[in-house]
Design a protein around this motif. Structure first.
Motif, mmCIF file in Angstrom:
data_model
loop_
_atom_site.group_PDB
_atom_site.id
_atom_site.type_symbol
_atom_site.label_atom_id
_atom_site.label_comp_id
_atom_site.label_asym_id
_atom_site.label_seq_id
_atom_site.Cartn_x
_atom_site.Cartn_y
_atom_site.Cartn_z
ATOM 1 N N ILE A 218 15.624 25.547 -17.044
ATOM 2 C CA ILE A 218 14.183 25.701 -16.927
ATOM 3 C C ILE A 218 13.602 24.383 -16.423
ATOM 4 N N GLU B 109 5.088 31.152 -13.705
ATOM 5 C CA GLU B 109 4.401 31.313 -12.417
ATOM 6 C C GLU B 109 5.294 30.878 -11.257
ATOM 7 N N MET B 110 6.112 29.841 -11.503
ATOM 8 C CA MET B 110 7.023 29.406 -10.450
ATOM 9 C C MET B 110 8.058 30.493 -10.147
ATOM 10 N N GLY B 111 8.341 31.319 -11.143
ATOM 11 C CA GLY B 111 9.257 32.434 -10.910
ATOM 12 C C GLY B 111 8.735 33.370 -9.838
ATOM 13 N N ARG C 263 11.375 34.048 -16.381
ATOM 14 C CA ARG C 263 11.102 33.482 -15.065
ATOM 15 C C ARG C 263 11.792 34.296 -13.970
#
Lengths: 236, 314
Positions: free
Chosen positions: A87, A98-100, A147
């Motif tokens: 992570i 959100e980056m996922g 994610r």
């Protein structure tokens, strides 16, 4: 859905995978069990483009994705939750999730998927503004799975989701995996050392040893196999 | 809201630096020089912070990009632009600054694409080597003055250009790191494999950081050249790169404010210590050591998680 044909991966002179063929059908949970160093993680990394392939072919929805760069494969609909809970320690739980969804730009869809991840893992919602690095091992594992889901993949690759976390949490994570499979119809390829749990939830299984598949079949059959019971389920 | 605030910041920076320019001739030239150096160092340190702090790529070649910007702009203002009407001096200088940055960015791209496959120490050594190559090449190019240096550069840098650039760097970086694309920088720094696995092209992120950083280093070099009016390759040796790296580390890698603060501090400190005569650099180094022992994460930074055991933003 995923078709792997005669896959070979070498790290320098050492062959990690020596001609592996397997297939995953839509809606299935498929597991690959085996000891440390059998090549399980390498297989997932090869599928998601994180390691180079020496020979063989990987087809996803009948399209050849062999040797596509990793970030392009995500775009095709395969999401990988890597081993060791990779992570982002300096981003918050929310930012990690959100980056996922990095490749998506449908704001509403992302927001509703975020809610869905929080309902699957209520613990993450409690920690929403904490840095990823402050989470416990189990929570980091949930975050890694969450994610991966945020990319809204059609197929999920899970690498040792039970690694280094307590037995109660292992159960919780596995039941969430089943939930993801049933409710979202997600196709899942999961590699595990915890053969017991993996065989319980998966439909079809493969047993690997030193880079080769030595056994395959529906999980109920594998779980009954003499050799598997001795070597992986520690029954005598 | 966020954008709004940063636009106000940029606008007030333009006005303030313009006003400062109106009174700069009244200032003691020594102080004037120090303030200009502060501005240039803010640009250099902040742009390196983008590469080292935010994207986590340890670069030791910043002086090389600075040299590229300095020489490019100097060639333009003394050569091509010198015959043009003097009324056009100001826009042409702006153009020269921009060209200095662009050529430096192009070099950043050239160096970045092959070398950013490397990590940590290896990348540091590669970039160090690049910086030295630039210096040696310039030393052997006669039309750039070789080792004798490049003279007769018009003195065009003033408060306005220097602090406008400084504001532009801060504006760019603070807007970038709060965007999704900027968070990808942090993601790549924290875990490259995980970043790749969610669809971030880590090579692209690293090259973007490198090229952006190189651009501003080039502009800083151009500003420097048009302030000192004489440049030679020795000014852009690896010692200069180290000086900038020290500013970033002391300020706190990944801290915008911390790095600005340390750029100011480390520009003023050697001047204040001038009264110590021969002990000056001894005391300077001692202070650096003390800061690193007491604040290993840098002056302004919070604790950072993970492999690098340093810092996060302010």
């Amino acid at each position: 859905m995923l078709e792997i044909v005669d896959l070979e991966v070498k790290y320098g002179a050492i062959a990690a995978l020596q001609g592996i063929s397997l297939s995953v059908k839509p809606g299935q949970i498929v597991t690959m069990i085996g000891a440390n160093g059998a090549g399980k993680s390498t297989l997932l990394r090869a599928v998601s483009g994180l390691v180079g392939i020496t020979s063989g072919k990987i087809l996803f929805d009948n399209a050849n994705i062999t040797n596509l760069p990793a970030h392009r494969i995500v775009g095709r609909g395969i999401s990988h939750a890597p081993e060791g809970r990779m992570i982002f320690a300096n981003l918050t739980v929310k930012e990690n999730l959100e980056m996922g969804a990095y490749l998506r730009d449908d704001k509403d869809g992302i927001a509703s998927d975020l809610e869905r991840v929080f309902s699957l893992f209520p613990r993450l919602k409690e920690r929403i503004h904490q840095s990823g690095g402050t989470l416990s091992g189990g929570e980091q594992q949930m975050l890694a799975v969450g994610r991966a889901l945020m990319a809204r993949p059609r197929m999920l690759l899970l690498d040792e989701p039970s690694l280094g976390i307590g037995p109660i949490l292992v159960k919780a994570i596995f039941s969430t995996i089943v939930e993801i499979n049933r409710e979202l119809g997600m196709t899942i390829l999961i590699v595990e050392q915890n053969a017991h749990q993996a065989l319980k939830i998966a439909h079809y299984g493969y047993v690997v040893e030193t880079g080769k598949i030595i056994l395959q079949g529906p999980c109920v059959e594998i779980a009954r196999n003499e050799l598997v019971r001795k070597a992986y389920l520690s029954e005598s | 809201m966020k954008i709004h605030k940063s636009v106000i910041f940029l606008a007030s920076a333009i006005v303030l630096s313009f006003l400062a320019t109106l009174v700069e001739h009244r200032l003691n030239p020594y102080y004037f020089q120090i303030i200009i150096y502060i501005g240039i160092n803010i640009v250099l340190a902040s742009s390196l912070n983008l590469i080292n702090g935010f994207a986590g790529q340890f670069s030791l070649g910043h002086a090389g990009f600075m040299a590229v910007g300095a020489y490019t702009s100097a060639v333009l203002t003394t050569g091509l632009f010198s015959s043009v009407n003097p009324l056009l001096n100001i826009p042409l200088f702006a153009l020269a600054l921009l060209c200095g940055g662009i050529v430096a960015a192009a070099f950043g791209l050239l160096v970045g694409i092959p070398s950013l496959r490397l990590k940590g120490d290896y990348l540091a050594i590669t970039t160090l080597g690049f910086g030295e190559i630039i210096r040696v090449v310039v030393q052997n190019l006669d039309f750039l003055g070789g080792a004798r240096g490049f003279t007769g550069i018009p003195k065009l840098s003033n408060f306005f250009w220097v602090f406008l650039t400084a504001a532009a760097v801060i504006f760019t970086i603070s807007n970038l790191i709060n965007s999704t694309y900027g968070k990808a920088f942090t993601a790549v720094r924290d875990d490259e494999i995980a970043a790749e696995s969610i669809g971030i092209s880590s090579t692209r992120v690293k090259v973007t950081a490198f090229v952006t950083g190189a651009f501003f280093a080039g502009v800083a070099g151009a500003l420097y050249a048009h302030f000192v009016t004489y440049i030679n390759p020795a000014q852009f040796s690896f010692l200069k790169s180290f000086e900038i790296v020290v500013m970033v580390i002391i300020g706190g890698m990944g801290s915008i404010l911390g790095v600005i603060f340390s750029a100011v501090l480390l520009t003023i400190l050697p001047e204040v210590l001038r009264t110590m005569a021969q002990y000056r650099m001894v005391i300077y180094s001692l202070l650096l050591i003390i800061i690193m022992i007491t604040r290993p994460q840098g002056l302004f930074a919070r604790r950072r998680f993970g492999k690098h055991k340093a810092i996060l933003k302010i």
